[in-house]
Design an enzyme around this catalytic site. Sequence first.
Site, short mmCIF file in Angstrom:
data_model
loop_
_atom_site.label_atom_id
_atom_site.label_comp_id
_atom_site.label_asym_id
_atom_site.label_seq_id
_atom_site.Cartn_x
_atom_site.Cartn_y
_atom_site.Cartn_z
N HIS A 1 37.74 50.17 37.26
CA HIS A 1 37.76 51.43 36.48
C HIS A 1 36.38 52.09 36.67
CE1 HIS A 1 38.84 54.27 33.46
NE2 HIS A 1 38.87 53.51 32.37
N HIS B 1 44.37 55.03 43.37
CA HIS B 1 44.50 55.41 41.97
C HIS B 1 45.91 55.09 41.50
CE1 HIS B 1 44.22 57.76 38.30
NE2 HIS B 1 42.92 57.70 38.48
N ASP C 1 35.43 58.61 41.65
CA ASP C 1 34.20 57.84 41.79
C ASP C 1 33.58 57.95 43.18
OD1 ASP C 1 34.31 56.76 39.17
OD2 ASP C 1 35.97 55.51 39.85
N1 COA Z 1 40.91 49.56 49.06
C1 COA Z 1 41.80 48.94 49.81
N2 COA Z 1 43.11 48.82 49.50
C2 COA Z 1 43.51 49.35 48.35
C3 COA Z 1 42.63 50.03 47.50
C4 COA Z 1 41.29 50.13 47.89
N3 COA Z 1 40.40 50.75 47.12
N4 COA Z 1 43.31 50.47 46.43
C5 COA Z 1 44.58 50.08 46.59
N5 COA Z 1 44.71 49.40 47.75
C6 COA Z 1 45.94 48.83 48.29
C7 COA Z 1 46.18 47.46 47.65
O1 COA Z 1 45.59 46.43 48.41
C8 COA Z 1 47.66 47.41 47.65
O2 COA Z 1 48.10 47.07 48.94
P1 COA Z 1 49.29 46.01 49.14
O3 COA Z 1 50.47 46.64 48.45
O4 COA Z 1 49.39 45.93 50.62
O5 COA Z 1 48.82 44.77 48.48
C9 COA Z 1 48.09 48.84 47.39
O6 COA Z 1 47.02 49.64 47.86
C10 COA Z 1 48.38 49.15 45.93
O7 COA Z 1 47.29 48.67 45.14
P2 COA Z 1 47.45 48.21 43.64
O8 COA Z 1 46.29 47.34 43.27
O9 COA Z 1 48.82 47.68 43.36
O10 COA Z 1 47.34 49.60 42.90
P3 COA Z 1 46.94 49.78 41.39
O11 COA Z 1 47.60 51.02 40.95
O12 COA Z 1 47.20 48.58 40.61
O13 COA Z 1 45.35 49.93 41.47
C11 COA Z 1 43.18 50.77 41.54
C12 COA Z 1 44.66 51.10 41.33
C13 COA Z 1 42.35 51.99 41.17
C14 COA Z 1 42.78 49.61 40.62
C15 COA Z 1 42.94 50.38 43.02
O14 COA Z 1 43.26 51.46 43.86
C16 COA Z 1 41.51 49.90 43.29
O15 COA Z 1 41.22 48.71 43.11
N6 COA Z 1 40.60 50.84 43.73
C17 COA Z 1 39.22 50.47 43.96
C18 COA Z 1 38.44 50.55 42.66
C19 COA Z 1 38.28 51.98 42.21
O16 COA Z 1 37.88 52.87 42.93
N7 COA Z 1 38.57 52.20 40.90
C20 COA Z 1 38.37 53.49 40.27
C21 COA Z 1 39.66 54.15 39.96
S1 COA Z 1 39.41 55.78 39.35
#
Ligand code: COA
Length: 379
Positions: free
Chosen positions: A225, A265, A316
């Site tokens: 987050h 996201h 971010d």
């Molecule tokens: N880098 C690499 N791969 C990513 C990614 C990232 N930043 N964000 C998502 N993915 C991939 C995941 O590995 C997953 O792939 P898979 O289905 O092959 O396993 C897919 O995209 C879906 O990810 P998931 O974790 O299920 O999505 P979510 O909705 O639960 O997660 C976040 C959303 C924001 C937690 C996630 O995108 C993330 O960890 N981002 C990085 C941290 C970040 O920038 N957070 C700030 C958000 S405003």
Amino acid sequence: MSEELRPGLEGVLVAESELSYIDGEAGKLVYRGYAIEDLAREASYEEVLYLLWHGELPTPAQLDRFSEEMATQRSLAPGTMDVVRELADQEEEPMAALRTITSALSAADEDAGEAEVTDLEANVRKGKRITAKMPTALAAFKRLRDGDEPVEPDPELDHAENFLYMLNGEVPDAVLSETFDMALVLHADHGLNASTFSAMVTASTLADIHAAVTSAIGTLSGSLHGGANANVMRMLQEVDDSEMDSVDWVVNALDRGERIAGFGHRVYDVKDPRAKILGEKSEELGEAAGDTRWYEMSVAIEDFMAEEKGIPPNVDFYSATTYYQMGIPIDLFTPIFAISRVGGWIAHVLEQYEDNRLIRPRARYVGELERSYPPVAER
Ligand code: COA
């Protein structure tokens, strides 16, 4: 009762809200009907707070009064400043410090413990105090840990200017204060993100607004987050230090199974509109400083992530280089997110109190049933 499992509560509707609307397919964000692009360009953070808490944009007279009320609430009580000093002495991590200080603000709040937990007027007063004092506490914490004395807030300066003044000890130029104000506007609210939901869960038990905001700060600190903005900058520095091509660096990180901070996201399928606006700012700041290295590196990573992974950047990704180029220390990026998002947390807590129902989901139990209890001596 539905037995459908929804990990991460993805797509689950749990409340009605009039505060912010996100269209994740169109890349659109509005606060109470106003497009984020218009607010970022035209509105001050104080105006946005008024809009979120009172439902309408303020008239000039309302805005003056509101801004003045906020400005006169900035100073910390001596007891709160003692907490700030103690945490700075202990070199506490800034988000943990902000969480502890915000919790401590209730001790000196004249409405805390007095007014009914759901009293709207008292909560707006408390909300103003919390929002006005968090920046003072953060700036003081930063100065004290660096061996400098805190700078008293200046009520003549607006919210954004005053924070940078208290942080650096000098009144910022217009470019810096406008950029910072815009960043505060962009981060002020975003639907039921994890920290906002956390504030709502706490408020739904009829715990008070200080408890709700303290919960939210804890939730914002995580790397999935709010913590992502600092991680973006640490990543870019690592790429820079490695002297590798930025795309090769990212390919290696993905091969190691790592996530790239600032991408992906839960709600947006396309580029976050806030990332578009902050990307432009980051580029402008780089050009003004004659060093567009961070911006160029970011664009190369963004293009690669879009083409190869189909994952767009979130807010971010470009807030990181924007803050960095403004001279803000990296470990303050997430606390700065908090001093903006506190406006949204408070707005959602007010909505929650207005039509409260305890938030209490269930887990599907997958453990064992009916085991016979062996006495300690027999285990
Ligand atoms: N880098 C690499 N791969 C990513 C990614 C990232 N930043 N964000 C998502 N993915 C991939 C995941 O590995 C997953 O792939 P898979 O289905 O092959 O396993 C897919 O995209 C879906 O990810 P998931 O974790 O299920 O999505 P979510 O909705 O639960 O997660 C976040 C959303 C924001 C937690 C996630 O995108 C993330 O960890 N981002 C990085 C941290 C970040 O920038 N957070 C700030 C958000 S405003």
